[in-house]
Scaffold this motif. Structure first.
Motif, PDB file in Angstrom:
ATOM      1  N   LYS A  36      27.152  26.195 -21.804  1.00 36.75           N
ATOM      2  CA  LYS A  36      26.841  24.953 -22.517  1.00 36.75           C
ATOM      3  C   LYS A  36      28.074  24.431 -23.232  1.00 36.75           C
ATOM      4  N   ASN A  40      25.773  17.551 -25.406  1.00 37.92           N
ATOM      5  CA  ASN A  40      24.452  17.853 -24.874  1.00 37.92           C
ATOM      6  C   ASN A  40      24.516  17.964 -23.350  1.00 37.92           C
ATOM      7  N   ASP A  65      20.311  15.445 -21.561  1.00 36.34           N
ATOM      8  CA  ASP A  65      19.512  14.319 -22.028  1.00 36.34           C
ATOM      9  C   ASP A  65      18.364  14.067 -21.061  1.00 36.34           C
TER      10      ASP A  65
END
Length: 222
Positions: A36, A40, A65
């Motif tokens: 990650k 986002n 998202d």
């Protein structure tokens, strides 16, 4: 010099791919890994890449998202649904490793439980292992099955497919994957040799997990 978080992540993912090949935790072009970003989104190996020889261009970026768009031109691994399901349901997770190591995959094709109370590392890294019923690789169905189990463990055995390991960092995920493979190898070899391995008492396991001080114990759903 400007610090580039994504560049560092790509290099760490490169090292992780080499590590998995070196220790026989992956083979051929099977397996996919991700991490990650601070935004986002997550970086994942591109479709058809070889984990032992990843270039900096061998990663795709996928948004977390709504809609989950792909950022950039590289086509991500088809296993994006699994990785996305983990990141969406476990916000503390920083890395996801999917592979088909020999012994772990053999165990994923059985209904045998993997003991977590044989040695220190298994108590720590194999605290909770769950099974995921078979669904075709890369399918939305598999992603949703993973989503159902994501809160219950940090190691998932994908029946007749392989394993999915996820943790707060690539380092922790690598250690969990290697510990899983070692435990499965010990289980298979001991059974073949007729050796009964002794399990540590439940109170000793609880004492280790709660008092050893490695890091705060994870909270699991039943």
């Amino acid at each position: 010099m400007v610090y580039d978080k994504k560049l560092e992540l790509k290099r760490n993912l490169q090292d992780t791919g080499k590590y998995m090949m070196q220790y026989e935790l992956a083979w051929g072009n099977s397996g996919n890994i991700s991490a990650k970003t601070e935004e986002n989104s997550f970086l994942i190996t591109a479709s058809g890449t070889y984990l032992g020889d990843l270039d900096l261009e061998d990663f795709a970026e996928c948004s977390l998202d709504i809609g989950g768009s792909i950022i950039g031109e590289r086509k991500p691994s088809k296993e994006v649904p699994m990785h996305r399901a983990i990141y969406e349901t476990r916000p503390e997770i920083g890395a996801v490793l999917h592979a088909s190591p020999l012994y772990s995959t053999m165990m994923a094709a059985t209904n045998i439980d993997i003991p977590s109370d044989w040695f220190i590392e298994s108590m720590y890294y194999l605290e909770r292992v769950e099974r995921v019923p078979y669904a075709h690789p890369g399918s939305i169905d598999l992603g949703e099955l993973v989503r159902e189990k994501a809160h219950k463990a940090n190691i998932l055995l994908l029946e007749n497919h392989g394993v999915l390991v996820y943790d707060t960092s690539l380092k922790e995920a690598k250690m969990a994957l290697q510990t899983l493979e070692m435990a499965c190898k010990m289980l298979i070899i001991s059974r073949n040799a007729g050796i009964d391995l002794q399990e540590l008492p439940e109170d000793v396991v609880k004492s280790f997990l709660n008092e050893a001080g490695y890091k705060p114990r994870r909270r699991w759903e039943n």
